[in-house]
Scaffold this active site. Structure first.
Site, PDB file in Angstrom:
ATOM      1  N   ASP A  75       0.834  -1.201   0.000  1.00 11.10           N
ATOM      2  CA  ASP A  75       0.000   0.000   0.000  1.00 11.10           C
ATOM      3  C   ASP A  75       0.869   1.251   0.000  1.00 11.10           C
ATOM      4  O   ASP A  75       1.611   1.503   0.943  1.00 11.10           O
ATOM      5  CB  ASP A  75      -0.883  -0.016   1.258  1.00 11.10           C
ATOM      6  CG  ASP A  75      -1.857   1.140   1.301  1.00 11.10           C
ATOM      7  OD1 ASP A  75      -2.958   0.989   0.751  1.00 11.10           O
ATOM      8  OD2 ASP A  75      -1.531   2.191   1.889  1.00 11.10           O
TER       9      ASP A  75
ATOM     10  N   TYR B 243       2.618   9.878  -0.086  1.00 11.32           N
ATOM     11  CA  TYR B 243       3.710   9.351   0.744  1.00 11.32           C
ATOM     12  C   TYR B 243       5.090   9.690   0.172  1.00 11.32           C
ATOM     13  O   TYR B 243       6.096   9.557   0.855  1.00 11.32           O
ATOM     14  CB  TYR B 243       3.604   7.823   0.915  1.00 11.32           C
ATOM     15  CG  TYR B 243       2.319   7.337   1.550  1.00 11.32           C
ATOM     16  CD1 TYR B 243       1.432   8.212   2.155  1.00 11.32           C
ATOM     17  CD2 TYR B 243       1.979   5.977   1.534  1.00 11.32           C
ATOM     18  CE1 TYR B 243       0.248   7.767   2.726  1.00 11.32           C
ATOM     19  CE2 TYR B 243       0.794   5.523   2.114  1.00 11.32           C
ATOM     20  CZ  TYR B 243      -0.067   6.431   2.691  1.00 11.32           C
ATOM     21  OH  TYR B 243      -1.228   5.981   3.247  1.00 11.32           O
TER      22      TYR B 243
ATOM     23  N   LYS C 118      -2.816   5.808  -4.241  1.00 13.86           N
ATOM     24  CA  LYS C 118      -3.975   6.681  -3.979  1.00 13.86           C
ATOM     25  C   LYS C 118      -3.733   8.065  -4.569  1.00 13.86           C
ATOM     26  O   LYS C 118      -2.602   8.537  -4.602  1.00 13.86           O
ATOM     27  CB  LYS C 118      -4.184   6.838  -2.459  1.00 13.86           C
ATOM     28  CG  LYS C 118      -4.073   5.540  -1.686  1.00 13.86           C
ATOM     29  CD  LYS C 118      -4.326   5.722  -0.199  1.00 13.86           C
ATOM     30  CE  LYS C 118      -3.961   4.461   0.562  1.00 13.86           C
ATOM     31  NZ  LYS C 118      -2.539   4.401   0.954  1.00 13.86           N
TER      32      LYS C 118
ATOM     33  N   HIS D 131      -7.875   9.198  -1.988  1.00  8.50           N
ATOM     34  CA  HIS D 131      -7.303   9.162  -0.632  1.00  8.50           C
ATOM     35  C   HIS D 131      -8.280   9.673   0.445  1.00  8.50           C
ATOM     36  O   HIS D 131      -8.449   9.032   1.483  1.00  8.50           O
ATOM     37  CB  HIS D 131      -5.999   9.978  -0.615  1.00  8.50           C
ATOM     38  CG  HIS D 131      -5.001   9.502   0.379  1.00  8.50           C
ATOM     39  ND1 HIS D 131      -3.662   9.453   0.142  1.00  8.50           N
ATOM     40  CD2 HIS D 131      -5.155   9.027   1.642  1.00  8.50           C
ATOM     41  CE1 HIS D 131      -3.024   8.977   1.194  1.00  8.50           C
ATOM     42  NE2 HIS D 131      -3.917   8.717   2.127  1.00  8.50           N
TER      43      HIS D 131
HETATM   44  P1  NDP Z   1       0.217   1.016  12.083  1.00  5.03           P
HETATM   45  O1  NDP Z   1      -1.039   0.957  12.855  1.00  5.03           O
HETATM   46  O2  NDP Z   1       0.497  -0.009  11.061  1.00  5.03           O
HETATM   47  O3  NDP Z   1       1.426   1.084  13.117  1.00  5.03           O
HETATM   48  C1  NDP Z   1       2.743   1.274  12.689  1.00  5.03           C
HETATM   49  C2  NDP Z   1       3.621   1.484  13.914  1.00  5.03           C
HETATM   50  O4  NDP Z   1       3.666   0.298  14.703  1.00  5.03           O
HETATM   51  C3  NDP Z   1       5.031   1.829  13.548  1.00  5.03           C
HETATM   52  O5  NDP Z   1       5.498   2.767  14.495  1.00  5.03           O
HETATM   53  C4  NDP Z   1       5.786   0.496  13.716  1.00  5.03           C
HETATM   54  O6  NDP Z   1       7.111   0.762  14.097  1.00  5.03           O
HETATM   55  C5  NDP Z   1       5.000  -0.165  14.836  1.00  5.03           C
HETATM   56  N1  NDP Z   1       4.955  -1.643  14.725  1.00  5.03           N
HETATM   57  C6  NDP Z   1       4.566  -2.372  13.651  1.00  5.03           C
HETATM   58  N2  NDP Z   1       4.589  -3.693  13.920  1.00  5.03           N
HETATM   59  C7  NDP Z   1       5.012  -3.804  15.204  1.00  5.03           C
HETATM   60  C8  NDP Z   1       5.251  -4.912  16.055  1.00  5.03           C
HETATM   61  N3  NDP Z   1       5.046  -6.162  15.647  1.00  5.03           N
HETATM   62  N4  NDP Z   1       5.700  -4.674  17.318  1.00  5.03           N
HETATM   63  C9  NDP Z   1       5.901  -3.405  17.746  1.00  5.03           C
HETATM   64  N5  NDP Z   1       5.691  -2.315  16.982  1.00  5.03           N
HETATM   65  C10 NDP Z   1       5.252  -2.506  15.715  1.00  5.03           C
HETATM   66  O7  NDP Z   1       0.301   2.508  11.482  1.00  5.03           O
HETATM   67  P2  NDP Z   1       0.233   3.238  10.097  1.00  5.03           P
HETATM   68  O8  NDP Z   1      -0.324   4.571  10.415  1.00  5.03           O
HETATM   69  O9  NDP Z   1       1.517   3.175   9.364  1.00  5.03           O
HETATM   70  O10 NDP Z   1      -0.893   2.486   9.236  1.00  5.03           O
HETATM   71  C11 NDP Z   1      -0.607   1.398   8.403  1.00  5.03           C
HETATM   72  C12 NDP Z   1      -0.733   1.762   6.936  1.00  5.03           C
HETATM   73  O11 NDP Z   1      -2.050   2.178   6.620  1.00  5.03           O
HETATM   74  C13 NDP Z   1       0.124   2.968   6.508  1.00  5.03           C
HETATM   75  O12 NDP Z   1       1.499   2.657   6.449  1.00  5.03           O
HETATM   76  C14 NDP Z   1      -0.520   3.321   5.208  1.00  5.03           C
HETATM   77  O13 NDP Z   1      -0.096   2.449   4.185  1.00  5.03           O
HETATM   78  C15 NDP Z   1      -1.995   3.122   5.552  1.00  5.03           C
HETATM   79  N6  NDP Z   1      -2.641   4.398   5.987  1.00  5.03           N
HETATM   80  C16 NDP Z   1      -3.632   4.912   5.191  1.00  5.03           C
HETATM   81  C17 NDP Z   1      -4.284   6.079   5.529  1.00  5.03           C
HETATM   82  C18 NDP Z   1      -5.349   6.589   4.659  1.00  5.03           C
HETATM   83  O14 NDP Z   1      -5.788   7.749   4.839  1.00  5.03           O
HETATM   84  N7  NDP Z   1      -5.831   5.827   3.701  1.00  5.03           N
HETATM   85  C19 NDP Z   1      -3.933   6.844   6.748  1.00  5.03           C
HETATM   86  C20 NDP Z   1      -2.891   6.199   7.535  1.00  5.03           C
HETATM   87  C21 NDP Z   1      -2.306   5.031   7.157  1.00  5.03           C
HETATM   88  P3  NDP Z   1       8.382   0.227  13.237  1.00  5.03           P
HETATM   89  O15 NDP Z   1       8.157   0.647  11.813  1.00  5.03           O
HETATM   90  O16 NDP Z   1       9.538   0.919  13.892  1.00  5.03           O
HETATM   91  O17 NDP Z   1       8.402  -1.257  13.422  1.00  5.03           O
END
Ligand code: NDP
Length: 280
Positions: free
Chosen positions: A45, A50, A75, A108
């Site tokens: 995604d 981004y 998006k 988006h």
């Molecule tokens: P998430 O809910 O996926 O959380 C990501 C965070 O959790 C990061 O800080 C990551 O840190 C940490 N993390 C991930 N896996 C673990 C684990 N197993 N243990 C501990 N920590 C963990 O957040 P996002 O906001 O990134 O949402 C996911 C995706 O959704 C986005 O990347 C994007 O693609 C999409 N999105 C879409 C939106 C929209 O408007 N359509 C808005 C927001 C997001 P680290 O990387 O350091 O591991």
């Protein structure tokens, strides 16, 4: 590791979990996507917003995985709403990704009445017309929306037969719009969950930690399972290879109805974003 997939209205199949790339840039994004694909993710995604489509495209190529096996989503950002701008933005994304087609294209965020009084419905439908054309031309295998509420979707559904096939919404414990989920299910619109881990903040929630202990799973696996049991596709992000693998290891257990209910109603401090109130 074989992932299940879900059939979209287009007839295409979408994997049951996806890898998110928000806030990942350049080399970090490249490595993350490459690790994700090599670990078994097939849905990636990204978004124009981004600023990482080139890095995503490079990782796709270098993974050497057959293009047909991958499911790539991008998006169109809010500055490119409307028929002409959306089409132009799509072709720019396609070029940056270095692909011939994308699997899923999303609007988006909906234009809302707060920013565009008396025009938002027209703007959203105008963007949608561009999506319909790109779909018919085979440049996009499936089309959908993100952050659309019932009334935004209804505005499209009432005007055309080619309705959104996916709605990607904020979905995690404490942020569950059951009314919207029911509406999307009834229309056959597949739900993707963004920020399934609440941007990582829910991983330290006391109740989530207690469930991790109860089921002998990690907090991330509990949160991912919650989304899957709601019937949605979690889009989860991590830049770390160990966590990328951990987040795919969600099989072999099931959350009880009572635990699901408690997660749905979980009290969280952060207010979810209201698409009718955004000003960006
Ligand atoms: P998430 O809910 O996926 O959380 C990501 C965070 O959790 C990061 O800080 C990551 O840190 C940490 N993390 C991930 N896996 C673990 C684990 N197993 N243990 C501990 N920590 C963990 O957040 P996002 O906001 O990134 O949402 C996911 C995706 O959704 C986005 O990347 C994007 O693609 C999409 N999105 C879409 C939106 C929209 O408007 N359509 C808005 C927001 C997001 P680290 O990387 O350091 O591991």
């Amino acid at each position: 590791m074989g992932l299940k997939s879900i059939r979209l209205m287009s007839g295409e199949f979408i994997p049951e979990i996806g890898y998110g790339t928000y806030l990942e840039k350049d080399e970090e994004c490249y490595q993350g996507v490459l690790n994700a694909i090599l670990s078994g993710y097939r849905l990636i995604d990204t978004a124009e917003y981004y600023g990482n489509e080139e890095a995503v495209g490079r990782a796709i190529k270098d993974s050497k995985v057959d293009r047909k096996e991958l499911f790539i989503t991008t998006k169109i950002w809010n500055t490119h709403r409307g028929y002409k701008a959306a089409k132009e933005a799509f072709y720019e994304s396609l070029e940056k990704l270095n692909l011939d087609y994308v699997d899923l294209l999303l609007i988006h965020w909906p234009a809302n009445e707060k920013q565009f009084p008396d025009q938002s419905d027209e703007i959203n439908y105008d963007t949608w017309r561009a999506f319909e054309e790109l779909y018919r031309a085979g440049k996009v295998k499936s089309i959908g929306v993100s952050n659309f509420l019932k009334h935004h979707i209804y505005n499209i559904v009432r005007k055309t037969k080619l309705i959104p096939m996916v709605d990607q919404i904020e979905l995690h414990p404490g942020c569950v719009n059951l009314d919207l989920i029911k509406y999307l299910n009834n229309k056959g619109i597949v739900i993707e969950a963004w920020s399934p881990l609440g941007r990582g903040e829910l991983l330290n929630n006391e109740f989530v930690l207690s469930l991790a202990e109860k089921y002998n799973k990690t907090p991330a696996q509990i949160l991912i399972k919650f989304i899957l049991q709601l019937g949605a596709i979690p889009i989860v992000k991590s830049k770390r290879a160990d966590r990328i693998a951990e987040n795919l290891n969600f099989n072999g257990f099931k959350l009880s109805d009572e635990d699901m209910e408690n997660l749905i109603n979980l009290k969280i401090s952060k207010e979810p974003k209201n698409p009718d109130e955004i000003d960006f």
